[in-house]
Design a protein around this motif. Sequence first.
Motif, PDB file in Angstrom:
ATOM      1  N   LEU A  46     -44.813  62.454 -21.031  1.00  0.00           N
ATOM      2  CA  LEU A  46     -44.397  63.853 -21.108  1.00  0.00           C
ATOM      3  C   LEU A  46     -45.251  64.600 -22.125  1.00  0.00           C
ATOM      4  CD1 LEU A  46     -42.331  66.136 -20.448  1.00  0.00           C
ATOM      5  CD2 LEU A  46     -40.923  65.230 -22.316  1.00  0.00           C
ATOM      6  N   PHE A  47     -45.496  63.981 -23.273  1.00  0.00           N
ATOM      7  CA  PHE A  47     -46.274  64.601 -24.352  1.00  0.00           C
ATOM      8  C   PHE A  47     -47.713  64.884 -23.911  1.00  0.00           C
ATOM      9  CE2 PHE A  47     -48.799  64.017 -28.356  1.00  0.00           C
ATOM     10  CZ  PHE A  47     -48.312  65.134 -29.045  1.00  0.00           C
ATOM     11  N   LEU A  51     -46.418  63.374 -16.702  1.00  0.00           N
ATOM     12  CA  LEU A  51     -45.245  63.202 -15.852  1.00  0.00           C
ATOM     13  C   LEU A  51     -45.343  64.133 -14.645  1.00  0.00           C
ATOM     14  CD1 LEU A  51     -42.078  62.807 -18.119  1.00  0.00           C
ATOM     15  CD2 LEU A  51     -43.217  61.069 -16.752  1.00  0.00           C
ATOM     16  N   PRO A  52     -44.695  63.774 -13.531  1.00  0.00           N
ATOM     17  CA  PRO A  52     -44.700  64.665 -12.365  1.00  0.00           C
ATOM     18  C   PRO A  52     -44.190  66.057 -12.728  1.00  0.00           C
ATOM     19  CG  PRO A  52     -43.804  62.523 -11.784  1.00  0.00           C
ATOM     20  CD  PRO A  52     -43.980  62.508 -13.268  1.00  0.00           C
ATOM     21  N   LYS A  53     -44.767  67.071 -12.115  1.00  0.00           N
ATOM     22  CA  LYS A  53     -44.398  68.458 -12.408  1.00  0.00           C
ATOM     23  C   LYS A  53     -43.047  68.796 -11.782  1.00  0.00           C
ATOM     24  CE  LYS A  53     -48.259  69.224 -14.548  1.00  0.00           C
ATOM     25  NZ  LYS A  53     -48.316  68.721 -15.908  1.00  0.00           N
ATOM     26  N   MET A  54     -42.080  69.039 -12.642  1.00  0.00           N
ATOM     27  CA  MET A  54     -40.751  69.483 -12.238  1.00  0.00           C
ATOM     28  C   MET A  54     -40.326  70.549 -13.240  1.00  0.00           C
ATOM     29  SD  MET A  54     -38.891  65.810 -11.498  1.00  0.00           S
ATOM     30  CE  MET A  54     -39.443  65.096 -13.063  1.00  0.00           C
ATOM     31  N   GLN A  55     -39.275  71.287 -12.935  1.00  0.00           N
ATOM     32  CA  GLN A  55     -38.811  72.307 -13.855  1.00  0.00           C
ATOM     33  C   GLN A  55     -38.479  71.716 -15.221  1.00  0.00           C
ATOM     34  OE1 GLN A  55     -38.722  75.647 -13.765  1.00  0.00           O
ATOM     35  NE2 GLN A  55     -38.014  75.561 -15.887  1.00  0.00           N
ATOM     36  N   MET A  56     -37.844  70.552 -15.211  1.00  0.00           N
ATOM     37  CA  MET A  56     -37.400  69.958 -16.473  1.00  0.00           C
ATOM     38  C   MET A  56     -38.554  69.475 -17.347  1.00  0.00           C
ATOM     39  SD  MET A  56     -35.860  66.338 -15.059  1.00  0.00           S
ATOM     40  CE  MET A  56     -35.563  65.626 -16.658  1.00  0.00           C
ATOM     41  N   THR A  57     -39.743  69.239 -16.761  1.00  0.00           N
ATOM     42  CA  THR A  57     -40.865  68.745 -17.548  1.00  0.00           C
ATOM     43  C   THR A  57     -41.841  69.849 -17.957  1.00  0.00           C
ATOM     44  OG1 THR A  57     -42.227  68.248 -15.588  1.00  0.00           O
ATOM     45  CG2 THR A  57     -40.744  66.511 -16.379  1.00  0.00           C
ATOM     46  N   GLN A  58     -41.497  71.097 -17.651  1.00  0.00           N
ATOM     47  CA  GLN A  58     -42.389  72.199 -17.994  1.00  0.00           C
ATOM     48  C   GLN A  58     -42.236  72.576 -19.464  1.00  0.00           C
ATOM     49  OE1 GLN A  58     -44.646  73.402 -15.496  1.00  0.00           O
ATOM     50  NE2 GLN A  58     -43.762  71.477 -14.754  1.00  0.00           N
ATOM     51  N   TYR A  59     -43.345  72.810 -20.129  1.00  0.00           N
ATOM     52  CA  TYR A  59     -43.333  73.205 -21.541  1.00  0.00           C
ATOM     53  C   TYR A  59     -42.841  74.646 -21.675  1.00  0.00           C
ATOM     54  CZ  TYR A  59     -46.521  69.202 -21.785  1.00  0.00           C
ATOM     55  OH  TYR A  59     -47.087  67.963 -21.675  1.00  0.00           O
ATOM     56  N   PRO A  60     -42.139  74.936 -22.806  1.00  0.00           N
ATOM     57  CA  PRO A  60     -41.710  74.037 -23.884  1.00  0.00           C
ATOM     58  C   PRO A  60     -40.527  73.171 -23.448  1.00  0.00           C
ATOM     59  CG  PRO A  60     -40.851  76.236 -24.277  1.00  0.00           C
ATOM     60  CD  PRO A  60     -41.719  76.333 -23.052  1.00  0.00           C
ATOM     61  N   THR A  96     -30.210  76.739 -23.709  1.00  0.00           N
ATOM     62  CA  THR A  96     -30.328  77.991 -22.951  1.00  0.00           C
ATOM     63  C   THR A  96     -31.727  78.590 -22.993  1.00  0.00           C
ATOM     64  OG1 THR A  96     -29.651  79.323 -24.876  1.00  0.00           O
ATOM     65  CG2 THR A  96     -27.901  78.525 -23.411  1.00  0.00           C
ATOM     66  N   ASP A  97     -32.596  78.112 -23.862  1.00  0.00           N
ATOM     67  CA  ASP A  97     -33.887  78.773 -24.042  1.00  0.00           C
ATOM     68  C   ASP A  97     -35.071  77.813 -24.027  1.00  0.00           C
ATOM     69  OD1 ASP A  97     -33.180  77.512 -26.368  1.00  0.00           O
ATOM     70  OD2 ASP A  97     -33.486  79.233 -27.693  1.00  0.00           O
ATOM     71  N   VAL A  98     -34.857  76.584 -23.531  1.00  0.00           N
ATOM     72  CA  VAL A  98     -35.921  75.588 -23.514  1.00  0.00           C
ATOM     73  C   VAL A  98     -35.552  74.537 -22.477  1.00  0.00           C
ATOM     74  CG1 VAL A  98     -34.875  74.165 -25.332  1.00  0.00           C
ATOM     75  CG2 VAL A  98     -37.362  74.125 -25.006  1.00  0.00           C
ATOM     76  N   ASN A  99     -36.567  73.909 -21.852  1.00  0.00           N
ATOM     77  CA  ASN A  99     -36.308  72.830 -20.907  1.00  0.00           C
ATOM     78  C   ASN A  99     -35.981  71.538 -21.653  1.00  0.00           C
ATOM     79  OD1 ASN A  99     -36.742  74.258 -18.463  1.00  0.00           O
ATOM     80  ND2 ASN A  99     -38.956  74.158 -18.800  1.00  0.00           N
ATOM     81  N   ALA A 100     -35.451  70.573 -20.926  1.00  0.00           N
ATOM     82  CA  ALA A 100     -35.049  69.302 -21.539  1.00  0.00           C
ATOM     83  C   ALA A 100     -35.443  68.146 -20.641  1.00  0.00           C
ATOM     84  CB  ALA A 100     -33.541  69.277 -21.782  1.00  0.00           C
ATOM     85  N   ALA A 101     -36.255  67.243 -21.196  1.00  0.00           N
ATOM     86  CA  ALA A 101     -36.626  66.009 -20.484  1.00  0.00           C
ATOM     87  C   ALA A 101     -36.740  64.888 -21.526  1.00  0.00           C
ATOM     88  CB  ALA A 101     -37.935  66.201 -19.736  1.00  0.00           C
ATOM     89  N   PHE A 102     -35.652  64.411 -21.996  1.00  0.00           N
ATOM     90  CA  PHE A 102     -34.303  64.638 -21.455  1.00  0.00           C
ATOM     91  C   PHE A 102     -33.363  65.247 -22.493  1.00  0.00           C
ATOM     92  CE2 PHE A 102     -36.454  61.511 -18.969  1.00  0.00           C
ATOM     93  CZ  PHE A 102     -36.161  61.880 -17.669  1.00  0.00           C
TER      94      PHE A 102
END
Length: 321
Positions: A46-47, A51-60, A96-102
Amino acid sequence: MKSKAVVFTAPGQLELREVSLRELDAHDVLVETFWTSISAGTEKMLFTGRLPKMQMTQYPVIPGYETVGKVIQIGSAVPEEYLGKFVYVSGSFGYTDVNAAFGGASQYIVSPYHKTTRLDILNDVSLGLALPLAATALHIVDLAAVAGKRILVLGEGAVGLLVCDFARLFNAELIAATDLSDFRLSKSSAHLRINVAQTSLSDALGTTLFDVIIDCTGSMAAIEDSLRFLNMNGTLVLGGYYERIDLAYHFAFMKELKILAAKQWALGDLERTLAIMANGKIDFKRIFTHYSSAWNGLAKAYETAFYDSNCLKLALSWKAE
């Protein structure tokens, strides 16, 4: 509510930043984090943006799925007995303001209570940090059905070490393990330990054949080099995470081998692992070779966890300094 969290802002970049938590609903708990651990596999991918591109892996994005903390607030539908208990949390999407993986590397975490694992039976609740890797290793060994079999384990990182431990516990006949590091091999419970940087598999194993090969390296080259030591109709268990599977087919053809992919732990594995932790038959603490603070030296901590071959697992303390 606000929380400080580790945030990967772009490939190769991280910071400790303030993030916003969603409000608790009736079935949620608020957890104050005491410790998190850094994954040198999935989290590193992820860093580095692999990782595969998904909404949850998008920065930040907030990384982490290895969190132990105390429940400090509960929703109206949560049993009162949860309040004040230490739990393992496998991450959170409660931002609410950032993605999470995980989403586990945060000072505070909002999670549905049924997605937490209580650690009441452990004398040392910090051992809960080892739950996800240990449960993953347990699942790999279950898939391998090791009892009475000869097992070759490739890679003695944290998962590989625990795979050997569980294989011993579940009565494998013979366990051989490979790695490039004498330090890692020194922590292994395998019957035979082979540093493949110094000794070839052919020299070390001779004509010995195995019923199961378990890969914990993520390396196609390491897997391919080992397949000639597999019995006819043997099994290859893929215990790492792979961008692609790329193996010479003739090995699979000649051996009529079975390939099993281990996703993660299965339902009930966390609880089974917790019971094994409580009985003390395996030293889970030994996989944590490095410790650091979440509040200071964060970039150095992640660099160590990702790139230092003598670092099996690095634990971050979120306790106030």
